[in-house]
Structure formats: C-alpha cells, structure tokens
Design a protein around this motif. Sequence first.
Motif, PDB file in Angstrom:
ATOM      1  N   ALA A  36       0.840  -1.220   0.050  1.00 33.48           N
ATOM      2  CA  ALA A  36       0.042  -0.052  -0.014  1.00 33.48           C
ATOM      3  C   ALA A  36       0.997   1.132  -0.064  1.00 33.48           C
ATOM      4  N   LYS A  37       0.603   2.207  -0.996  1.00 40.59           N
ATOM      5  CA  LYS A  37       1.431   3.351  -0.765  1.00 40.59           C
ATOM      6  C   LYS A  37       0.654   4.822  -0.437  1.00 40.59           C
ATOM      7  N   ASN A  38      -0.170   5.116  -1.449  1.00 43.08           N
ATOM      8  CA  ASN A  38      -0.939   6.304  -1.230  1.00 43.08           C
ATOM      9  C   ASN A  38      -2.113   6.028   0.226  1.00 43.08           C
ATOM     10  N   LYS A  39      -2.547   4.865   0.093  1.00 46.86           N
ATOM     11  CA  LYS A  39      -3.768   4.531   1.102  1.00 46.86           C
ATOM     12  C   LYS A  39      -2.805   3.659   2.095  1.00 46.86           C
ATOM     13  N   ARG A  40      -3.386   3.659   3.423  1.00 43.71           N
ATOM     14  CA  ARG A  40      -3.017   2.860   4.444  1.00 43.71           C
ATOM     15  C   ARG A  40      -3.008   1.182   4.377  1.00 43.71           C
ATOM     16  N   ALA A  41      -4.029   0.883   3.534  1.00 46.34           N
ATOM     17  CA  ALA A  41      -4.176  -0.498   3.312  1.00 46.34           C
ATOM     18  C   ALA A  41      -4.695  -0.906   2.115  1.00 46.34           C
ATOM     19  N   LEU A  42      -4.723  -2.171   1.481  1.00 52.97           N
ATOM     20  CA  LEU A  42      -5.394  -2.584   0.228  1.00 52.97           C
ATOM     21  C   LEU A  42      -6.612  -3.341   0.638  1.00 52.97           C
ATOM     22  N   LYS A  43      -7.607  -3.195   0.001  1.00 54.67           N
ATOM     23  CA  LYS A  43      -8.906  -3.854   0.133  1.00 54.67           C
ATOM     24  C   LYS A  43      -8.683  -5.167  -0.859  1.00 54.67           C
ATOM     25  N   THR A  44      -8.786  -6.271  -0.070  1.00 59.73           N
ATOM     26  CA  THR A  44      -8.643  -7.544  -0.648  1.00 59.73           C
ATOM     27  C   THR A  44      -9.844  -8.421  -0.513  1.00 59.73           C
ATOM     28  N   PRO A  45     -10.104  -9.497  -1.305  1.00 62.62           N
ATOM     29  CA  PRO A  45     -11.142 -10.443  -1.299  1.00 62.62           C
ATOM     30  C   PRO A  45     -10.873 -11.098   0.252  1.00 62.62           C
ATOM     31  N   PHE A  46     -10.055 -11.176   0.698  1.00 59.50           N
ATOM     32  CA  PHE A  46      -9.670 -11.656   2.277  1.00 59.50           C
ATOM     33  C   PHE A  46      -9.492 -10.778   3.331  1.00 59.50           C
ATOM     34  N   GLY A  47     -10.066  -9.395   2.998  1.00 65.47           N
ATOM     35  CA  GLY A  47      -9.960  -8.398   3.993  1.00 65.47           C
ATOM     36  C   GLY A  47      -9.041  -7.293   3.589  1.00 65.47           C
ATOM     37  N   VAL A  48      -8.682  -6.540   4.766  1.00 66.40           N
ATOM     38  CA  VAL A  48      -7.786  -5.182   4.316  1.00 66.40           C
ATOM     39  C   VAL A  48      -6.336  -5.625   4.919  1.00 66.40           C
ATOM     40  N   ARG A  49      -5.474  -5.530   3.942  1.00 63.72           N
ATOM     41  CA  ARG A  49      -3.991  -5.770   4.249  1.00 63.72           C
ATOM     42  C   ARG A  49      -3.220  -4.540   3.890  1.00 63.72           C
ATOM     43  N   LYS A  50      -1.946  -4.456   4.513  1.00 59.51           N
ATOM     44  CA  LYS A  50      -1.039  -3.333   4.250  1.00 59.51           C
ATOM     45  C   LYS A  50      -0.215  -3.845   2.990  1.00 59.51           C
ATOM     46  N   SER A  51      -0.152  -5.177   2.699  1.00 63.30           N
ATOM     47  CA  SER A  51       0.756  -5.535   1.559  1.00 63.30           C
ATOM     48  C   SER A  51      -0.027  -7.077   1.104  1.00 63.30           C
ATOM     49  N   VAL A  52       0.202  -7.307   0.014  1.00 64.00           N
ATOM     50  CA  VAL A  52      -0.171  -8.728  -0.454  1.00 64.00           C
ATOM     51  C   VAL A  52       0.857  -9.356  -1.206  1.00 64.00           C
ATOM     52  N   LYS A  53       1.053 -10.773  -1.290  1.00 64.00           N
ATOM     53  CA  LYS A  53       1.750 -11.227  -2.269  1.00 64.00           C
ATOM     54  C   LYS A  53       0.987 -11.625  -3.585  1.00 64.00           C
ATOM     55  N   HIS A  54       1.564 -11.073  -4.787  1.00 69.92           N
ATOM     56  CA  HIS A  54       0.899 -11.362  -6.224  1.00 69.92           C
ATOM     57  C   HIS A  54       1.627 -12.655  -6.584  1.00 69.92           C
ATOM     58  N   PRO A  55       0.785 -13.481  -7.022  1.00 74.02           N
ATOM     59  CA  PRO A  55       1.257 -15.128  -7.595  1.00 74.02           C
ATOM     60  C   PRO A  55       2.144 -14.829  -8.852  1.00 74.02           C
ATOM     61  N   GLY A  56       2.105 -13.487  -9.560  1.00 74.65           N
ATOM     62  CA  GLY A  56       2.544 -13.294 -10.907  1.00 74.65           C
ATOM     63  C   GLY A  56       1.470 -13.772 -12.014  1.00 74.65           C
ATOM     64  N   THR A  57       1.701 -13.516 -13.067  1.00 78.11           N
ATOM     65  CA  THR A  57       0.951 -13.831 -14.248  1.00 78.11           C
ATOM     66  C   THR A  57       1.536 -14.330 -15.291  1.00 78.11           C
ATOM     67  N   LYS A  58       1.072 -15.333 -15.906  1.00 76.80           N
ATOM     68  CA  LYS A  58       1.500 -16.226 -17.119  1.00 76.80           C
ATOM     69  C   LYS A  58       1.611 -15.255 -18.204  1.00 76.80           C
ATOM     70  N   ALA A  59       2.705 -15.316 -19.057  1.00 77.19           N
ATOM     71  CA  ALA A  59       2.792 -14.590 -20.343  1.00 77.19           C
ATOM     72  C   ALA A  59       1.740 -14.716 -21.496  1.00 77.19           C
TER      73      ALA A  59
END
Length: 151
Positions: free
Chosen positions: A82-105
């Motif tokens: 999270a940069k401009n906001k204090r937290a990120l809204k995710t399907p799993f709740g509010v978090r300060k950071s999340v681990k993105h699994p990456g995307t397939k090319a």
Amino acid sequence: MNDMKAVKNLLYRIGAEAVNEVKELAPIGKGDGKSYRGGNLKKDIQVFDDNIDNLEVSIGNSKLAPYAKFVHCGTKPHKIQAKNKRALKTPFGVRKSVKHPGTKAQPYLEDGLKKYMSSGGLDRALNDTAHEIKDEFIDALKKSLKNATIK
C-alpha cells in the motif's frame, strides 16, 4: 510511385495486416463493469509508422494500455505494498501488503505476427508490391519509348 514510396506502402501494409492477426489473438480482460471494461488492450493495438522513413514499422499498444507489457511478457511473483492509502482492500480483508502470484505471459504480439507470416500474408504483400512496381516500370518504359526520338 517511386521505389521508396512503394517500400513504405509495403511496410505499412505488413504492419496493418499483422495488427489484424494480433487483434484476433489478444486477450480480453473481464473488467469490473464500472470503471473498467474488457477489450481495451485489443482496441489499442495499432501500427506505429513514425519511423517508416527509416524503413521500420512497429506494431503494439500505445500508452493507453500501459499494462500491455505485463500481459504480453507476464510477471514474476511480487509483493504489492500500500502506498497512498494505508491499506489494500482484498477479497480476504484489508491488508498493508499482498503477495501477488505473478501472471503467465500471453505473447499475443509475437503469436499474431507468427500467424501472419505462416498464413502467407507476407508473401502476398511482397508479391503484390512486386507486381505494382513491375507494372509502373513497364508503363514508364512504354511512355519513355513513345516519346523517344531516333537520331
């Protein structure tokens, strides 16, 4: 038509025809139905002819789809903080950071160009241009011979 104009027309034709193939293969995002609708990546694919004087033509996405490189090349797993906001809204709740699994090319640009080449599009464009140049040469030669005087 001079030879350079014929070559520039050929390059632009190749780019435009390749764009058509690429658009068929470009992925369409689902969108959220509110602020983002799917299909922007596909709509934004275009021919960039700004370097055609150097006998180069490029196809791709403009700055209207800045995420295109991530779709085309994929991404490695990464952390989103999270940069401009204090937290990120995710399907799993509010978090300060999340681990993105990456995307397939999804190399839609390369795949579309390969499809264009293998379908004979390049050969047709080259043959058509060769016939146009030949016909113009023959017409110019006839005109020159018609106006020639024997001394």
